[in-house]
Each structure stands twice: as C-alpha cells, then as structure tokens.
Scaffold this motif. Sequence first.
Motif, PDB file in Angstrom:
ATOM      1  N   ARG A 116     130.240 146.678  57.259  1.00 43.23           N
ATOM      2  CA  ARG A 116     128.613 146.503  56.663  1.00 43.23           C
ATOM      3  C   ARG A 116     128.979 146.877  55.118  1.00 43.23           C
ATOM      4  O   ARG A 116     128.177 146.907  54.036  1.00 43.23           O
ATOM      5  CB  ARG A 116     127.315 146.783  57.217  1.00 43.23           C
ATOM      6  CG  ARG A 116     127.407 145.359  57.922  1.00 43.23           C
ATOM      7  CD  ARG A 116     125.526 146.245  58.895  1.00 43.23           C
ATOM      8  NE  ARG A 116     125.722 147.407  59.369  1.00 43.23           N
ATOM      9  CZ  ARG A 116     125.533 147.282  60.299  1.00 43.23           C
ATOM     10  NH1 ARG A 116     126.527 146.776  61.632  1.00 43.23           N
ATOM     11  NH2 ARG A 116     125.654 148.520  61.720  1.00 43.23           N
ATOM     12  N   ASP A 117     128.985 148.474  54.859  1.00 45.85           N
ATOM     13  CA  ASP A 117     129.531 149.010  53.959  1.00 45.85           C
ATOM     14  C   ASP A 117     130.617 148.062  53.348  1.00 45.85           C
ATOM     15  O   ASP A 117     129.600 148.933  52.064  1.00 45.85           O
ATOM     16  CB  ASP A 117     129.745 150.723  54.346  1.00 45.85           C
ATOM     17  CG  ASP A 117     128.436 151.307  55.161  1.00 45.85           C
ATOM     18  OD1 ASP A 117     127.447 151.079  54.869  1.00 45.85           O
ATOM     19  OD2 ASP A 117     129.273 152.094  55.719  1.00 45.85           O
ATOM     20  N   PHE A 118     131.340 147.764  53.421  1.00 43.90           N
ATOM     21  CA  PHE A 118     132.593 147.549  52.581  1.00 43.90           C
ATOM     22  C   PHE A 118     131.855 146.520  52.011  1.00 43.90           C
ATOM     23  O   PHE A 118     132.252 146.022  50.522  1.00 43.90           O
ATOM     24  CB  PHE A 118     133.850 147.852  53.750  1.00 43.90           C
ATOM     25  CG  PHE A 118     134.807 146.500  52.535  1.00 43.90           C
ATOM     26  CD1 PHE A 118     135.399 147.289  51.977  1.00 43.90           C
ATOM     27  CD2 PHE A 118     134.910 144.467  52.624  1.00 43.90           C
ATOM     28  CE1 PHE A 118     136.273 146.651  51.469  1.00 43.90           C
ATOM     29  CE2 PHE A 118     135.919 145.042  52.206  1.00 43.90           C
ATOM     30  CZ  PHE A 118     136.975 145.097  51.401  1.00 43.90           C
ATOM     31  N   THR A 119     131.313 144.986  52.458  1.00 45.63           N
ATOM     32  CA  THR A 119     130.753 144.035  52.369  1.00 45.63           C
ATOM     33  C   THR A 119     129.873 144.514  51.323  1.00 45.63           C
ATOM     34  O   THR A 119     129.117 143.625  50.568  1.00 45.63           O
ATOM     35  CB  THR A 119     129.861 143.319  53.467  1.00 45.63           C
ATOM     36  OG1 THR A 119     130.873 143.115  54.663  1.00 45.63           O
ATOM     37  CG2 THR A 119     129.099 141.852  52.866  1.00 45.63           C
ATOM     38  N   GLN A 120     129.190 145.293  51.301  1.00 51.65           N
ATOM     39  CA  GLN A 120     127.509 145.561  50.327  1.00 51.65           C
ATOM     40  C   GLN A 120     128.370 146.060  49.362  1.00 51.65           C
ATOM     41  O   GLN A 120     127.605 145.771  48.336  1.00 51.65           O
ATOM     42  CB  GLN A 120     127.237 146.698  50.710  1.00 51.65           C
ATOM     43  CG  GLN A 120     125.561 147.357  50.482  1.00 51.65           C
ATOM     44  CD  GLN A 120     124.899 145.919  49.738  1.00 51.65           C
ATOM     45  OE1 GLN A 120     125.303 145.024  50.752  1.00 51.65           O
ATOM     46  NE2 GLN A 120     124.161 145.518  48.491  1.00 51.65           N
ATOM     47  N   GLY A 121     129.294 146.472  49.267  1.00 48.92           N
ATOM     48  CA  GLY A 121     129.938 147.119  48.147  1.00 48.92           C
ATOM     49  C   GLY A 121     131.022 146.251  47.011  1.00 48.92           C
ATOM     50  O   GLY A 121     130.650 146.802  45.804  1.00 48.92           O
ATOM     51  N   GLU A 124     128.065 144.127  45.226  1.00 47.12           N
ATOM     52  CA  GLU A 124     127.405 145.613  44.365  1.00 47.12           C
ATOM     53  C   GLU A 124     128.512 145.123  43.134  1.00 47.12           C
ATOM     54  O   GLU A 124     128.045 145.098  41.941  1.00 47.12           O
ATOM     55  CB  GLU A 124     127.678 146.999  44.684  1.00 47.12           C
ATOM     56  CG  GLU A 124     126.191 146.798  45.821  1.00 47.12           C
ATOM     57  CD  GLU A 124     125.813 147.926  46.343  1.00 47.12           C
ATOM     58  OE1 GLU A 124     126.504 149.201  45.533  1.00 47.12           O
ATOM     59  OE2 GLU A 124     125.242 148.563  46.618  1.00 47.12           O
ATOM     60  N   ALA A 125     129.834 145.638  44.149  1.00 47.86           N
ATOM     61  CA  ALA A 125     130.893 145.239  43.044  1.00 47.86           C
ATOM     62  C   ALA A 125     131.442 143.764  41.938  1.00 47.86           C
ATOM     63  O   ALA A 125     131.395 144.028  40.780  1.00 47.86           O
ATOM     64  CB  ALA A 125     132.295 145.816  43.477  1.00 47.86           C
ATOM     65  N   HIS A 126     130.926 143.638  42.727  1.00 46.35           N
ATOM     66  CA  HIS A 126     130.546 141.423  41.770  1.00 46.35           C
ATOM     67  C   HIS A 126     129.820 141.380  40.965  1.00 46.35           C
ATOM     68  O   HIS A 126     129.019 140.850  39.742  1.00 46.35           O
ATOM     69  CB  HIS A 126     131.189 140.390  43.008  1.00 46.35           C
ATOM     70  CG  HIS A 126     132.250 140.300  43.495  1.00 46.35           C
ATOM     71  ND1 HIS A 126     132.468 139.107  44.948  1.00 46.35           N
ATOM     72  CD2 HIS A 126     133.335 140.967  43.135  1.00 46.35           C
ATOM     73  CE1 HIS A 126     134.083 139.176  45.188  1.00 46.35           C
ATOM     74  NE2 HIS A 126     134.217 140.126  44.301  1.00 46.35           N
ATOM     75  N   GLU A 127     128.158 142.132  41.306  1.00 44.94           N
ATOM     76  CA  GLU A 127     127.894 142.065  40.649  1.00 44.94           C
ATOM     77  C   GLU A 127     127.461 142.604  39.907  1.00 44.94           C
ATOM     78  O   GLU A 127     126.890 142.569  38.123  1.00 44.94           O
ATOM     79  CB  GLU A 127     126.389 142.450  40.842  1.00 44.94           C
ATOM     80  CG  GLU A 127     126.055 142.135  42.671  1.00 44.94           C
ATOM     81  CD  GLU A 127     124.179 142.158  43.381  1.00 44.94           C
ATOM     82  OE1 GLU A 127     124.249 144.000  43.335  1.00 44.94           O
ATOM     83  OE2 GLU A 127     123.964 142.082  44.457  1.00 44.94           O
TER      84      GLU A 127
END
Length: 203
Positions: A116-121, A124-127
């Motif tokens: 989940r942390d990786f997916t969120q990261g 956020e990187a894409h954002e």
Amino acid sequence: MGMHDMGTTGSAADGGEPVHASSDSCRELLLRIQRGDEQAFEQLYREQSSILLATALRVLRNRSLAEEVLQEIFTEVWVNCHSYRPQAGSGRAWLTTMCRRRAIDRVRAVQAQQNRDFTQGVKEAHEYEPDVQDSVLIQVEAARAQTALRALPEDQATAIAMAYYQELSHSEISRRLEVPLGTVKSRIRDGMQRLRAQLGGAG
C-alpha cells in the motif's frame, strides 16, 4: 479422558515420542489453564515463551514483531484456551502451530502495508510528475532563449533583455538607452521576430 489421568505415566524428560501424555508438559498446563489456573499460565509462559519467540523470529526475522506475536499468542492461550483439544495433538504442537500462523499472518500484513505504501508513493510521484516536467521544460526553454538572445544584434538583445528580464516599460528603456521610443519598439519587435524564428527552427 479425565483431567486426573494426564501426566501420570512416564516422565517429561523421556522426550521424543509424539503425543504421549507424560512427554507433553504443555498438555497438562493447557488443560489447567482451561480451568482458569493462573499459575499454570505463568508456568507455561516460563517454559515455552523463549521457544515460541524463536519460532516467530525465524518467520518474521524482526524481534519486535516476534515479541508482539508472542504476546498475542499468550493472550489467545488465556482467552481461548478451551479451543485446545488434547486428542487432536500435543500441547506443544498446538502452541507452535498457532505461533507459526500468527507470524505468517504478520508477515502478510507487513507486506500488504508495504504494498500500500508503494502504491501510494507511485501515485504521489505521478501527481508531482507534471510539476517536475513543467519545471524542466521551463528551464530548457529559458536556456534556449538565452542562447538565441546572444545571437541577436546587440541593440535588439539589450532592448529585449531590459523588457523581459528587468521588466522595464518601453518608455523606461527609451530613457535609459537615450533613444527614441519608436526605436526601442522596433528593436524589440525585430528582435522578437528573430528569436521566434531561431527557437522555432531549433524546436
């Protein structure tokens, strides 16, 4: 099987042969805990906690997580000890199986959290990526503009630099350069046309 039949034959030190009443010290302790015997619970903790901690540690490879699992196991033992059935296996096997399951569940939970942390990261990187791209493009365009500006005749480059980098009005440029306002405008106009041609050709 009556409670008083347990552990009355052989010795706990016999060791080795599975599911023999006397070789499974956990068995009698668990059955006593089922009756609410706190001393049996303390004895079980003293005798088995280090073994169970090592079992959890082999799965988790993290001492703090293994200690959390150990605490959960003994809480489970005290609260749900009635789920132990001596006819299903030794007390040690029951504890070890529960320990391994708890440890594996914890590994899965940690892995799920990491995912989940990786997916969120990544999200956020894409954002943030468009902002980074915009910044890079602005820097590239600025560098190209400066290169093109240096290729202009000096009077045009000076007028454009004063207008766009120093943010001076045409009238202010006229006064500072001591040239007519119309000359300033024509220098900027002609210079901008050259810049557009150079930048457009380079792109």
